[in-house]
Design an enzyme around this catalytic site. Structure first.
Site, PDB file in Angstrom:
ATOM      1  N   ASN A  35       0.874  -1.176   0.000  1.00  0.00           N
ATOM      2  CA  ASN A  35       0.000   0.000   0.000  1.00  0.00           C
ATOM      3  C   ASN A  35       0.909   1.223   0.000  1.00  0.00           C
ATOM      4  OD1 ASN A  35      -1.804   2.046   0.469  1.00  0.00           O
ATOM      5  ND2 ASN A  35      -2.399   1.369   2.533  1.00  0.00           N
TER       6      ASN A  35
ATOM      7  N   LYS B 117       0.104   4.209  -0.215  1.00  0.00           N
ATOM      8  CA  LYS B 117      -0.554   5.386   0.374  1.00  0.00           C
ATOM      9  C   LYS B 117      -0.358   6.596  -0.561  1.00  0.00           C
ATOM     10  CE  LYS B 117      -0.183   3.154   4.805  1.00  0.00           C
ATOM     11  NZ  LYS B 117      -0.064   3.231   6.249  1.00  0.00           N
TER      12      LYS B 117
ATOM     13  N   HIS C 191      -9.425   0.968   5.072  1.00  0.00           N
ATOM     14  CA  HIS C 191      -8.153   1.191   5.748  1.00  0.00           C
ATOM     15  C   HIS C 191      -8.377   2.136   6.930  1.00  0.00           C
ATOM     16  CE1 HIS C 191      -4.039   2.416   6.575  1.00  0.00           C
ATOM     17  NE2 HIS C 191      -3.659   1.331   5.927  1.00  0.00           N
TER      18      HIS C 191
ATOM     19  N   GLU D 122      -6.796   4.577   7.955  1.00  0.00           N
ATOM     20  CA  GLU D 122      -6.614   6.001   7.636  1.00  0.00           C
ATOM     21  C   GLU D 122      -7.868   6.571   6.973  1.00  0.00           C
ATOM     22  OE1 GLU D 122      -2.934   5.401   5.541  1.00  0.00           O
ATOM     23  OE2 GLU D 122      -1.969   4.889   7.437  1.00  0.00           O
TER      24      GLU D 122
ATOM     25  N   GLU E  64      -5.178  -5.019  10.560  1.00  0.00           N
ATOM     26  CA  GLU E  64      -4.142  -4.011  10.764  1.00  0.00           C
ATOM     27  C   GLU E  64      -4.401  -3.280  12.075  1.00  0.00           C
ATOM     28  OE1 GLU E  64      -2.171  -2.726   6.802  1.00  0.00           O
ATOM     29  OE2 GLU E  64      -3.888  -1.443   7.153  1.00  0.00           O
TER      30      GLU E  64
ATOM     31  N   GLY F 248       2.779   2.228  10.768  1.00  0.00           N
ATOM     32  CA  GLY F 248       3.730   3.322  10.611  1.00  0.00           C
ATOM     33  C   GLY F 248       4.438   3.708  11.890  1.00  0.00           C
TER      34      GLY F 248
ATOM     35  N   SER G 283       3.780  -2.200  10.327  1.00  0.00           N
ATOM     36  CA  SER G 283       5.230  -2.261  10.549  1.00  0.00           C
ATOM     37  C   SER G 283       5.838  -3.615  10.190  1.00  0.00           C
ATOM     38  CB  SER G 283       5.570  -1.885  11.995  1.00  0.00           C
ATOM     39  OG  SER G 283       5.175  -0.548  12.247  1.00  0.00           O
TER      40      SER G 283
HETATM   41  P1  13P Z   1       3.238   0.281   7.654  1.00  0.00           P
HETATM   42  O1  13P Z   1       3.720  -1.007   7.037  1.00  0.00           O
HETATM   43  O2  13P Z   1       3.949   1.492   7.160  1.00  0.00           O
HETATM   44  O3  13P Z   1       3.147   0.194   9.151  1.00  0.00           O
HETATM   45  O4  13P Z   1       1.723   0.488   7.132  1.00  0.00           O
HETATM   46  C1  13P Z   1       0.842  -0.568   7.208  1.00  0.00           C
HETATM   47  C2  13P Z   1      -0.373  -0.191   6.451  1.00  0.00           C
HETATM   48  O5  13P Z   1      -1.114   0.691   6.828  1.00  0.00           O
HETATM   49  C3  13P Z   1      -0.636  -0.916   5.200  1.00  0.00           C
HETATM   50  O6  13P Z   1      -1.921  -0.660   4.729  1.00  0.00           O
END
Ligand code: 13P
Length: 255
Positions: free
Chosen positions: A9, A11, A98, A100, A170, A176, A216
């Site tokens: 992803n 983003k 997601h 976010e 997740e 992150g 992560s």
């Molecule tokens: P990270 O791998 O940067 O922690 O992000 C995970 C994520 O949100 C994947 O959709």
């Protein structure tokens, strides 16, 4: 046997040129180094998708995904992108729900249920995300949170449609942050998710559902996470922006 998937992803990262270079590197590395049946999916910003789908053509192990789709088929929704537009440019997967999007764009389970319907109606495979916040983890309500996200977002589906989904667990506190769930923590909740699916759709559907871990994930911890019985791959954020790291994570499934 359920499918193993490593999905990136990106983003809101990578301009057009940099995105094409990154994707080309991934395609070449997957061709040379990935040994197994694992599927590699790259979920990129909208502007990249048409070109990435063309680059992925002929490489069966690599697929392209979007990170969102609108809940309506078409209409006066300035700035939005529909599921049918995505499939028309060769997109195969779409991330829905997601954390976010839930946090910054107010997407709730009811809206996500509609998005799931329209994505499926247009032949897309949703990667449906669920996961608790740190407060919910510490308050011990995380099983309930994950259960209602799953049930309210997807349990209205027919068995045949549910079978087209990929579920991604997740935990928000691991996204992150550099803090990953331990393999035992992740396995515990993945097993719970599979049990919930079995309760609704039966054991065969549950055993066939791919459940990804995200948060992560990196080349160092992927082996251990992916060796857990109910973890079928990963949804990778930061590490998917580096071709070497991303493909190394996909290689955790090399046979
Ligand atoms: P990270 O791998 O940067 O922690 O992000 C995970 C994520 O949100 C994947 O959709």
């Amino acid at each position: 046997m359920r499918k193993k998937i490593v999905a990136g992803n990106w983003k809101m990262n990578k301009n057009y040129t940099d995105g094409l270079s990154l994707f080309s590197e991934v395609v070449n590395m997957v061709k040379d180094e990935v040994r197994g049946n694992q599927q590699v999916v790259v979920c990129a910003p909208y502007i990249h998708l048409h070109s990435l789908a063309a680059l992925a053509n002929g490489h069966q192990q690599v697929s392209v995904g979007a990170q969102n789709a609108h809940q309506e088929e078409s209409g006066a929704y300035t700035g939005e992108i529909s599921a049918s537009m995505l499939s028309s440019v060769g997109v195969e997967y779409v991330i829905l729900g997601h954390s976010e999007r839930r946090q910054y764009f107010g997407e709730d389970n009811a809206l996500l249920a509609k998005k799931t319907d329209i994505a499926l109606a247009n032949g897309l495979k949703p990667i449906f995300c669920i996961g608790e916040t740190l407060t919910e983890r510490e308050g011990g309500t995380y099983f309930d949170v994950v259960k209602s996200q799953l049930a309210e977002g997807t349990f209205h589906l027919s068995e045949a449609d549910f079978g087209k989904l990929v579920i991604a667990y997740e935990p928000v506190w691991a996204i992150g942050t550099g803090v990953t769930a331990s393999s035992a923590q992740a396995q515990e909740i993945h097993a719970f998710i599979r049990k919930e699916i079995a309760g609704k759709y039966g054991e065969t559907v549950a055993q066939d559902t791919t459940i990804l871990y995200g948060g992560s994930c990196n080349p160092k911890n992927a082996d251990e996470l992916f060796s857990q019985a109910d973890i079928d791959g990963g949804l990778i954020g930061g590490a998917s922006l580096k071709s070497r790291d991303f493909v190394d994570i996909a290689k955790a499934f090399n046979s």
